[in-house]
Enzyme design. Structure first.
Site, PDB file in Angstrom:
ATOM      1  CE1 TYR A 152      -3.097  -2.937   0.129  1.00 49.01           C
ATOM      2  CE2 TYR A 152      -3.800  -2.250   2.301  1.00 49.01           C
ATOM      3  CZ  TYR A 152      -3.918  -3.101   1.209  1.00 49.01           C
ATOM      4  OH  TYR A 152      -4.866  -4.092   1.217  1.00 49.01           O
ATOM      5  CE  LYS A 182       0.959 -17.482  -2.788  1.00 51.53           C
ATOM      6  NZ  LYS A 182       0.181 -18.729  -2.684  1.00 51.53           N
ATOM      7  CG  ASP A 209      -2.426 -20.023  -0.777  1.00 55.30           C
ATOM      8  OD1 ASP A 209      -1.603 -19.829   0.139  1.00 55.30           O
ATOM      9  OD2 ASP A 209      -2.170 -20.751  -1.755  1.00 55.30           O
ATOM     10  CG  ASP A 214      -7.160  -4.280   3.923  1.00 58.51           C
ATOM     11  OD1 ASP A 214      -8.166  -4.208   4.655  1.00 58.51           O
ATOM     12  OD2 ASP A 214      -6.999  -3.568   2.905  1.00 58.51           O
ATOM     13  CG  ASP A 261     -12.447  -6.471   6.405  1.00 59.89           C
ATOM     14  OD1 ASP A 261     -12.163  -6.027   7.544  1.00 59.89           O
ATOM     15  OD2 ASP A 261     -12.794  -5.747   5.464  1.00 59.89           O
TER      16      ASP A 261
END
Ligand code: NAD
Length: 375
Positions: free
Chosen positions: A153, A204, A237, A261, A265
């Site tokens: 970001y 990852k 994942d 992020d 959620d």
């Protein structure tokens, strides 16, 4: 002397209270008596001052984070924040809107780099989860620790360019420094120490350089500073799947900005009601007690649809105050007491509409009073 010892062990917590807009002031009003009572029982005192922020800041002072509010935050040990925003200010330019105009400068002013989000769903509320009750017989009780200021970001270069052949190319850059990974790992270590001493680090590393560094630094940091804590690693994942298949197995989940992020959620969704979800943003700055300065707030927004009707669930705000006691003051027993009072209230069948599932419900004020009575 006993008296002197007693005085030395007590604390005078100084906090800036920023209720904000719509349901913000309602849930804040329900939370402060609970916070004060939890502290009083243990001989501590609370000094707080209340300040406008968000839409209230725009209306009364011309901007979402008035200078006087920021000054009060700087003079405090921590910020207890309500929620900001709503239809009244939606037409303002994005940078001036209540949420962006207050939370972004606060994050910057206090270098808030760590987002701590508990995923808390007592077993009595399993009906609020989209998961089958048999998957979560004991409810959900986990914490997601998300790095907040690095990664994709904020990395540079970040651009959109029209190429010579007429095609258009957009670039975002994922960047992490060892020092950034170390300081967020330290937050996970502190959190795991007060819980089950397990950290699940999500990355990852099979594809991303940043994740290879992440995995190495997390492993080394925990080994060096907290050999008593068990750290395991999981690809993002797989973590996304495990959050729905087996959330009860996860305790402290540590991850970078973008993965956090999304996963935080997802965690909120499996836990059900927004009205139960608290959060903390912790900074590099230390308060008078040598603990991280933090901003503590419900994970949800200002809920204009139910504002002014005594309908909002105050639990998220009350649990945010408990998080504040834990992280910014090291008052774990007092935080435990507040969390236990919330659990007991819900188990006793006292609930606001959002967690009553069509059964009898009470208003914000009565819910706050019921939690206070169970402290
Ligand atoms: P919201 O989180 O305010 O509401 C979503 C739904 O959840 C609504 O139906 C609401 O009634 C319900 N809800 C939320 N909190 C609840 C509570 N404590 N008790 C019972 N029900 C609750 O999201 P939204 O409607 O998309 O946003 C409303 C405003 O809040 C917007 O202006 C948005 O920008 C702002 N917002 C602020 C923050 C913040 O202050 N950090 C965060 C998110 C959204």
């Amino acid at each position: 002397m006993g008296g002197a010892l007693f005085l030395a062990a007590t604390m005078d917590l100084k906090i800036a209270v920023l209720p904000g807009d719509y349901i913000g002031p309602e849930v804040m009003a329900a939370s402060l008596p609970v916070l004060e009572a939890a502290l009083k029982r243990a001989g501590h005192t609370l000094s707080y001052s209340t300040h406008d922020v968000g839409g209230a800041g725009i209306d009364n002072h011309g901007k979402a984070l008035p200078d006087s509010t920021l000054a009060a935050c700087r003079a405090a040990d921590a910020i207890l924040f309500g929620s900001v925003g709503g239809p009244k200010w939606e037409k303002l330019p994005p940078a001036e809107q209540p949420e962006r105009g207050s939370l972004l400068p606060l994050r910057k002013a206090f270098t808030l780099f760590a987002n701590v989000r508990p995923g808390f769903m007592p077993a009595a509320l399993s009906a609020s989860s989209p998961l089958k009750a048999e998957r979560i017989p004991n409810g959900i009780d986990m914490v997601c620790i998300r790095e907040l200021t690095g990664g994709l970001y904020f990395g540079r270069p970040k651009s959109t360019t029209t190429l010579a052949d007429g095609d258009i190319e957009a670039i975002d850059t994922m960047v992490y420094r060892k020092s950034e990974i170390e300081r967020i790992t330290d937050v996970a270590i502190a959190t795991a120490r007060a819980r089950s001493k397990r950290i699940l680090s999500v990355d990852k590393a099979n594809v991303l350089e940043c994740s290879v560094l992440w995995r190495k630094v997390v492993t080394e940091r925990v080994k060096a500073l907290a050999p008593d804590i068990e750290v395991t690693h999981m690809y993002v994942d797989n973590a996304a799947m495990q959050l729905t298949l087996n959330p009860a197995k996860i305790d402290v989940m540590l991850t970078e900005n973008m993965f956090g992020d999304i996963l935080s959620d997802e965690m909120a969704a499996v836990c059900g009601s927004l009205g139960m979800m608290s959060s903390a943003s912790l900074g590099d700055v230390k308060n008078r007690y040598g603990k991280p300065f933090g901003l503590y707030e419900p994970a949800g927004g200002s809920a204009p649809d139910i504002a002014g009707q005594d309908k909002a669930n105050p639990c998220a705000q009350i649990l945010s105050a408990a998080l504040m006691l834990r992280h910014s003051f090291g008052l774990n027993a007092e935080a435990d007491a507040i969390e236990a009072a919330v659990r007991k209230t819900i188990a006793d069948g006292i609930r606001t509409g959002d967690i009553a599932f069509g059964g009898p419900s009470v208003g914000t004020k009565a819910m706050g009073a019921a939690i206070l009575a169970r402290l």
